[in-house]
Design a protein around this motif. Sequence first.
Motif, PDB file in Angstrom:
ATOM      1  N   TYR A  26       0.832  -1.205   0.000  1.00 17.60           N
ATOM      2  CA  TYR A  26       0.000   0.000   0.000  1.00 17.60           C
ATOM      3  C   TYR A  26       0.868   1.256   0.000  1.00 17.60           C
ATOM      4  CZ  TYR A  26      -3.640   3.290   1.468  1.00 17.60           C
ATOM      5  OH  TYR A  26      -4.498   4.343   1.540  1.00 17.60           O
ATOM      6  N   ASP A  27       1.918   1.267   0.815  1.00 21.06           N
ATOM      7  CA  ASP A  27       2.833   2.404   0.848  1.00 21.06           C
ATOM      8  C   ASP A  27       3.518   2.595  -0.501  1.00 21.06           C
ATOM      9  OD1 ASP A  27       4.502   4.495   2.126  1.00 21.06           O
ATOM     10  OD2 ASP A  27       6.099   3.021   1.769  1.00 21.06           O
ATOM     11  N   TYR A  28       3.959   1.511  -1.113  1.00 22.46           N
ATOM     12  CA  TYR A  28       4.614   1.615  -2.420  1.00 22.46           C
ATOM     13  C   TYR A  28       3.661   2.158  -3.472  1.00 22.46           C
ATOM     14  CZ  TYR A  28       9.079  -0.485  -1.298  1.00 22.46           C
ATOM     15  OH  TYR A  28      10.329  -0.711  -0.797  1.00 22.46           O
ATOM     16  N   ILE A  29       2.414   1.714  -3.441  1.00 23.46           N
ATOM     17  CA  ILE A  29       1.433   2.194  -4.422  1.00 23.46           C
ATOM     18  C   ILE A  29       1.160   3.684  -4.217  1.00 23.46           C
ATOM     19  CG2 ILE A  29      -1.004   2.031  -5.100  1.00 23.46           C
ATOM     20  CD1 ILE A  29      -0.727  -1.020  -4.535  1.00 23.46           C
ATOM     21  N   LEU A  30       1.030   4.119  -2.966  1.00 29.61           N
ATOM     22  CA  LEU A  30       0.767   5.536  -2.697  1.00 29.61           C
ATOM     23  C   LEU A  30       1.928   6.432  -3.105  1.00 29.61           C
ATOM     24  CD1 LEU A  30      -0.982   5.543   0.800  1.00 29.61           C
ATOM     25  CD2 LEU A  30      -2.012   5.924  -1.441  1.00 29.61           C
ATOM     26  N   GLN A  31       3.143   5.964  -2.924  1.00 25.41           N
ATOM     27  CA  GLN A  31       4.323   6.792  -3.181  1.00 25.41           C
ATOM     28  C   GLN A  31       4.860   6.671  -4.604  1.00 25.41           C
ATOM     29  OE1 GLN A  31       5.300   9.041  -1.018  1.00 25.41           O
ATOM     30  NE2 GLN A  31       3.717   8.330   0.383  1.00 25.41           N
ATOM     31  N   PHE A  32       4.287   5.786  -5.416  1.00 25.63           N
ATOM     32  CA  PHE A  32       4.840   5.534  -6.741  1.00 25.63           C
ATOM     33  C   PHE A  32       4.791   6.759  -7.645  1.00 25.63           C
ATOM     34  CE2 PHE A  32       4.816   3.650 -11.043  1.00 25.63           C
ATOM     35  CZ  PHE A  32       6.061   3.045 -10.980  1.00 25.63           C
ATOM     36  N   GLU A  33       3.712   7.532  -7.587  1.00 29.33           N
ATOM     37  CA  GLU A  33       3.604   8.739  -8.421  1.00 29.33           C
ATOM     38  C   GLU A  33       4.692   9.753  -8.056  1.00 29.33           C
ATOM     39  OE1 GLU A  33       0.414  12.276  -9.463  1.00 29.33           O
ATOM     40  OE2 GLU A  33      -0.248  10.497  -8.382  1.00 29.33           O
ATOM     41  N   LYS A  34       4.908   9.944  -6.756  1.00 26.20           N
ATOM     42  CA  LYS A  34       5.964  10.862  -6.326  1.00 26.20           C
ATOM     43  C   LYS A  34       7.344  10.330  -6.702  1.00 26.20           C
ATOM     44  CE  LYS A  34       3.406  12.808  -2.496  1.00 26.20           C
ATOM     45  NZ  LYS A  34       3.310  12.965  -1.051  1.00 26.20           N
ATOM     46  N   GLU A  35       7.505   9.020  -6.645  1.00 27.36           N
ATOM     47  CA  GLU A  35       8.784   8.423  -7.022  1.00 27.36           C
ATOM     48  C   GLU A  35       9.083   8.694  -8.498  1.00 27.36           C
ATOM     49  OE1 GLU A  35      10.465   3.996  -7.753  1.00 27.36           O
ATOM     50  OE2 GLU A  35       9.369   4.312  -5.889  1.00 27.36           O
ATOM     51  N   ILE A  36       8.086   8.571  -9.349  1.00 28.21           N
ATOM     52  CA  ILE A  36       8.287   8.854 -10.769  1.00 28.21           C
ATOM     53  C   ILE A  36       8.656  10.322 -10.962  1.00 28.21           C
ATOM     54  CG2 ILE A  36       7.109   9.046 -13.001  1.00 28.21           C
ATOM     55  CD1 ILE A  36       5.558   6.521 -12.231  1.00 28.21           C
ATOM     56  N   GLN A  37       7.955  11.187 -10.278  1.00 26.72           N
ATOM     57  CA  GLN A  37       8.182  12.626 -10.429  1.00 26.72           C
ATOM     58  C   GLN A  37       9.556  13.052  -9.913  1.00 26.72           C
ATOM     59  OE1 GLN A  37       5.302  14.965  -8.337  1.00 26.72           O
ATOM     60  NE2 GLN A  37       6.178  16.910  -8.968  1.00 26.72           N
ATOM     61  N   PHE A  38       9.945  12.583  -8.741  1.00 24.12           N
ATOM     62  CA  PHE A  38      11.155  13.092  -8.106  1.00 24.12           C
ATOM     63  C   PHE A  38      12.403  12.232  -8.312  1.00 24.12           C
ATOM     64  CE2 PHE A  38       7.785  14.961  -5.354  1.00 24.12           C
ATOM     65  CZ  PHE A  38       7.999  16.271  -5.735  1.00 24.12           C
ATOM     66  N   VAL A  39      12.240  10.993  -8.719  1.00 34.34           N
ATOM     67  CA  VAL A  39      13.410  10.125  -8.874  1.00 34.34           C
ATOM     68  C   VAL A  39      13.626   9.748 -10.332  1.00 34.34           C
ATOM     69  CG1 VAL A  39      14.479   7.952  -8.197  1.00 34.34           C
ATOM     70  CG2 VAL A  39      13.158   9.243  -6.531  1.00 34.34           C
ATOM     71  N   VAL A  54      17.763   0.712  -2.233  1.00 38.68           N
ATOM     72  CA  VAL A  54      17.254   0.476  -0.878  1.00 38.68           C
ATOM     73  C   VAL A  54      15.749   0.239  -0.899  1.00 38.68           C
ATOM     74  CG1 VAL A  54      16.859   1.611   1.344  1.00 38.68           C
ATOM     75  CG2 VAL A  54      19.110   1.702   0.284  1.00 38.68           C
ATOM     76  N   ARG A  55      15.032   1.003  -1.686  1.00 35.78           N
ATOM     77  CA  ARG A  55      13.573   0.880  -1.733  1.00 35.78           C
ATOM     78  C   ARG A  55      13.147  -0.487  -2.263  1.00 35.78           C
ATOM     79  NH1 ARG A  55       9.004   3.827  -1.227  1.00 35.78           N
ATOM     80  NH2 ARG A  55       7.381   3.633  -2.777  1.00 35.78           N
ATOM     81  N   TYR A  56      13.709  -0.910  -3.367  1.00 33.93           N
ATOM     82  CA  TYR A  56      13.253  -2.163  -3.963  1.00 33.93           C
ATOM     83  C   TYR A  56      13.910  -3.386  -3.348  1.00 33.93           C
ATOM     84  CZ  TYR A  56      10.442   0.635  -6.934  1.00 33.93           C
ATOM     85  OH  TYR A  56       9.484   1.512  -7.357  1.00 33.93           O
ATOM     86  N   PHE A  57      15.075  -3.239  -2.787  1.00 27.81           N
ATOM     87  CA  PHE A  57      15.670  -4.346  -2.047  1.00 27.81           C
ATOM     88  C   PHE A  57      14.875  -4.598  -0.768  1.00 27.81           C
ATOM     89  CE2 PHE A  57      18.995  -6.215   0.755  1.00 27.81           C
ATOM     90  CZ  PHE A  57      19.195  -7.369   0.022  1.00 27.81           C
ATOM     91  N   GLY A  58      14.342  -3.541  -0.174  1.00 25.07           N
ATOM     92  CA  GLY A  58      13.514  -3.667   1.028  1.00 25.07           C
ATOM     93  C   GLY A  58      12.236  -4.441   0.764  1.00 25.07           C
ATOM     94  N   ILE A  59      11.555  -4.148  -0.337  1.00 22.75           N
ATOM     95  CA  ILE A  59      10.322  -4.892  -0.638  1.00 22.75           C
ATOM     96  C   ILE A  59      10.657  -6.333  -0.984  1.00 22.75           C
ATOM     97  CG2 ILE A  59      10.162  -4.278  -3.084  1.00 22.75           C
ATOM     98  CD1 ILE A  59       7.075  -4.436  -1.031  1.00 22.75           C
ATOM     99  N   PHE A  60      11.775  -6.552  -1.655  1.00 23.00           N
ATOM    100  CA  PHE A  60      12.199  -7.918  -1.967  1.00 23.00           C
ATOM    101  C   PHE A  60      12.447  -8.701  -0.675  1.00 23.00           C
ATOM    102  CE2 PHE A  60      15.862 -10.769  -2.470  1.00 23.00           C
ATOM    103  CZ  PHE A  60      15.278 -11.721  -3.305  1.00 23.00           C
TER     104      PHE A  60
END
Length: 86
Positions: A26-39, A54-60
């Motif tokens: 849920y957190d990843y889905i909510l933050q995905f738009e901001k991640e695209i914009q800022f990263v 760090v972000r994707y290794f954490g979910i893995f």
Amino acid sequence: MSEQAGVEALLWNNNISVIAITLISYDYILQFEKEIQFVWARRWSMMSSLYLAVRYFGIFLAVLCALWGGLIHMPVSSYVTSSFDT
């Protein structure tokens, strides 16, 4: 620990694992738009690479621990006796 208590503990473990995966997803889905914009839209830098690693290794790791911890592998019995126990 009785076998019933062991089964209940495994069910608690499964429930907590599902809750953790759900909240993280849920957190990843909510933050995905901001991640695209800022990263993703910015020029690549060392910090962008570290953030994504760090972000994707954490979910893995979260999914791996949840699956390894009981969602997929459920032992036949949580209470194992040996022939030496009397």
